[in-house]
Design an enzyme around this catalytic site. Structure first.
Site, PDB file in Angstrom:
ATOM      1  N   GLU A  15       0.830  -1.218   0.000  1.00  0.00           N
ATOM      2  CA  GLU A  15       0.000   0.000   0.000  1.00  0.00           C
ATOM      3  C   GLU A  15       0.859   1.260   0.000  1.00  0.00           C
ATOM      4  O   GLU A  15       2.069   1.205   0.252  1.00  0.00           O
ATOM      5  CB  GLU A  15      -0.936  -0.001   1.207  1.00  0.00           C
ATOM      6  CG  GLU A  15      -0.199  -0.003   2.539  1.00  0.00           C
ATOM      7  CD  GLU A  15      -1.000   0.621   3.672  1.00  0.00           C
ATOM      8  OE1 GLU A  15      -1.505   1.738   3.490  1.00  0.00           O
ATOM      9  OE2 GLU A  15      -1.079  -0.008   4.739  1.00  0.00           O
ATOM     10  N   LYS A  74      -3.856  -2.280  14.668  1.00  0.00           N
ATOM     11  CA  LYS A  74      -3.111  -1.325  15.491  1.00  0.00           C
ATOM     12  C   LYS A  74      -3.714  -1.228  16.878  1.00  0.00           C
ATOM     13  O   LYS A  74      -4.931  -1.196  17.038  1.00  0.00           O
ATOM     14  CB  LYS A  74      -3.165   0.058  14.843  1.00  0.00           C
ATOM     15  CG  LYS A  74      -2.229   0.175  13.684  1.00  0.00           C
ATOM     16  CD  LYS A  74      -2.209   1.602  13.185  1.00  0.00           C
ATOM     17  CE  LYS A  74      -2.124   1.602  11.687  1.00  0.00           C
ATOM     18  NZ  LYS A  74      -3.421   1.712  11.028  1.00  0.00           N
TER      19      LYS A  74
HETATM   20  N1  PSU Z   1      -0.513   0.707   8.836  1.00  0.00           N
HETATM   21  C1  PSU Z   1       0.479   1.527   9.238  1.00  0.00           C
HETATM   22  N2  PSU Z   1       0.337   2.851   8.984  1.00  0.00           N
HETATM   23  C2  PSU Z   1      -0.742   3.351   8.311  1.00  0.00           C
HETATM   24  C3  PSU Z   1      -1.793   2.482   7.909  1.00  0.00           C
HETATM   25  C4  PSU Z   1      -1.623   1.167   8.202  1.00  0.00           C
HETATM   26  O1  PSU Z   1       1.459   1.089   9.820  1.00  0.00           O
HETATM   27  O2  PSU Z   1      -0.806   4.554   8.073  1.00  0.00           O
HETATM   28  C5  PSU Z   1      -2.998   3.011   7.134  1.00  0.00           C
HETATM   29  C6  PSU Z   1      -3.494   1.911   6.199  1.00  0.00           C
HETATM   30  O3  PSU Z   1      -3.489   2.432   4.893  1.00  0.00           O
HETATM   31  C7  PSU Z   1      -4.904   1.615   6.662  1.00  0.00           C
HETATM   32  C8  PSU Z   1      -5.312   2.967   7.165  1.00  0.00           C
HETATM   33  O4  PSU Z   1      -5.721   1.122   5.633  1.00  0.00           O
HETATM   34  O5  PSU Z   1      -4.149   3.390   7.888  1.00  0.00           O
HETATM   35  C9  PSU Z   1      -6.553   2.914   8.012  1.00  0.00           C
HETATM   36  O6  PSU Z   1      -7.117   4.182   8.054  1.00  0.00           O
HETATM   37  P1  PSU Z   1      -8.614   4.378   8.602  1.00  0.00           P
HETATM   38  O7  PSU Z   1      -8.529   3.980  10.048  1.00  0.00           O
HETATM   39  O8  PSU Z   1      -8.907   5.848   8.421  1.00  0.00           O
HETATM   40  O9  PSU Z   1      -9.521   3.490   7.787  1.00  0.00           O
END
Ligand code: PSU
Ligand code: MN
Length: 308
Positions: A23, A157
């Site tokens: 990604e 996370k």
């Molecule tokens: N993992 C990381 N750092 C990030 C992300 C994931 O270590 O920045 C990103 C990914 O792209 C994931 C997004 O899909 O954060 C999730 O964002 P949200 O909670 O707004 O859906």
């Protein structure tokens, strides 16, 4: 669908070589420059060293790129104001000629269009704490239930509500497969206090489960939760107060919607004096290795190398 493949990815597709999707939101919104570009490059190198071909995904000037050249990666990593694209915004960004980084959800969509079955990242989005009030549940979860890509992450996370995230994944029918231990890992830490819904310890076993879902006609992918290597982890007791503080600051500042995850990651980076970033880099590299091994196993089982 007009996809721009990098020369390396084009060649891999022609040869049926194993591919691993990566990604780009982690580059633009998850890590500061220049570590973001350095990490993206070393993750790609790790995939190559493990026998697969990396395909970093992003939208550049309205075009969906699967595989970025070194120059494209560098430019994206240094750009400011890049959009964060999930399922909801991908098409509109492309139609208007915009540039954006893909989240787990949007990367899964693009990977599937390109016939790529395996994707490595750091952590997925999930159910945020306080979701009963904010309704903030990442589109990544729904995507896992719909798009047949196996996503290798270090668990969800720890800034999220992990029990609720597991409940939603179960409701959506997403297998959560933990590798090498009986406890769900929590991104920076190996332990979460939550039992692993499923456990498979080998890449071949994970590949077999992926292919079996396809044969059963089940839509959706798998979440592979790969614990951070022990030498790189930050203990759960150390992370808990840091996460609490970052969450309290986000609440006090009224941070909402797409801004929540990037804000929390940046504050945790500052509060741990960079240690969270070191751990993040180590776990992404570890995930790239496992994802490559799964992609190699799937390609060995499917002569064309394109699995869905
Ligand atoms: N993992 C990381 N750092 C990030 C992300 C994931 O270590 O920045 C990103 C990914 O792209 C994931 C997004 O899909 O954060 C999730 O964002 P949200 O909670 O707004 O859906
Ligand atoms: Mn959200």
């Amino acid at each position: 669908m007009d996809i721009r493949y990098s020369p390396e990815v084009k060649e891999a597709r022609a040869n049926g070589a194993p591919l691993v999707a990566l990604e780009s939101t982690i580059i633009t919104h998850g890590m500061p420059w220049p570590q973001n570009v350095e990490t993206a490059r070393s993750v790609e190198a790790e995939v190559r060293a493990s026998g697969a071909v990396p395909a970093t995904i992003a939208v550049l000037d309205g075009r969906l790129h699967v595989g970025l050249t070194g120059a494209e990666l560098e430019a994206l990593g240094q750009a400011s104001g890049v959009a964060k694209l999930s399922r909801a915004d991908l098409a509109a960004c492309m139609a208007s000629g915009g540039t954006g980084a893909t989240t787990v959800a949007a990367t899964m969509i693009a990977a599937h269009l390109a016939g790529i079955a395996v994707f490595a990242t750091g952590g997925i989005g999930g159910v945020h704490r306080g979701a009963e009030r904010s309704f903030d549940i990442s589109a990544d979860l729904r995507e896992l239930s719909e798009t047949p890509v196996s996503v290798v992450a270090a668990g969800a996370k720890a800034i999220l509500d992990l029990p609720k995230t597991l409940e939603v994944l179960e409701t959506l029918g997403v297998p959560v497969i933990v590798v090498g231990q009986d406890e769900l890992p929590a991104f920076w830490s190996r332990s979460s206090g939550l039992p692993a819904p499923l456990r498979i310890d080998t890449a071949a076993g994970i590949a077999a489960a992926h292919l079996m879902r396809g044969r059963l006609g089940l839509p959706g992918g798998q979440l592979i939760a790969n614990p951070i290597p022990a030498e790189a982890e930050i203990a759960r007791e150390v992370m808990i107060p840091v996460i609490e503080q970052a969450l309290a600051e986000a609440e006090a500042k009224g941070i909402a919607a797409k801004a929540v995850t990037p804000f929390l990651l940046q504050r945790i980076f500052e509060l741990t004096e960079g240690r969270s970033l070191e751990a993040n880099i180590a776990l992404v590299l570890n995930n790239a290795r496992l994802a490559s091994a799964i992609a190699v196993a799937i390609a060995a089982a499917i002569p064309s190398g394109v699995a869905d």
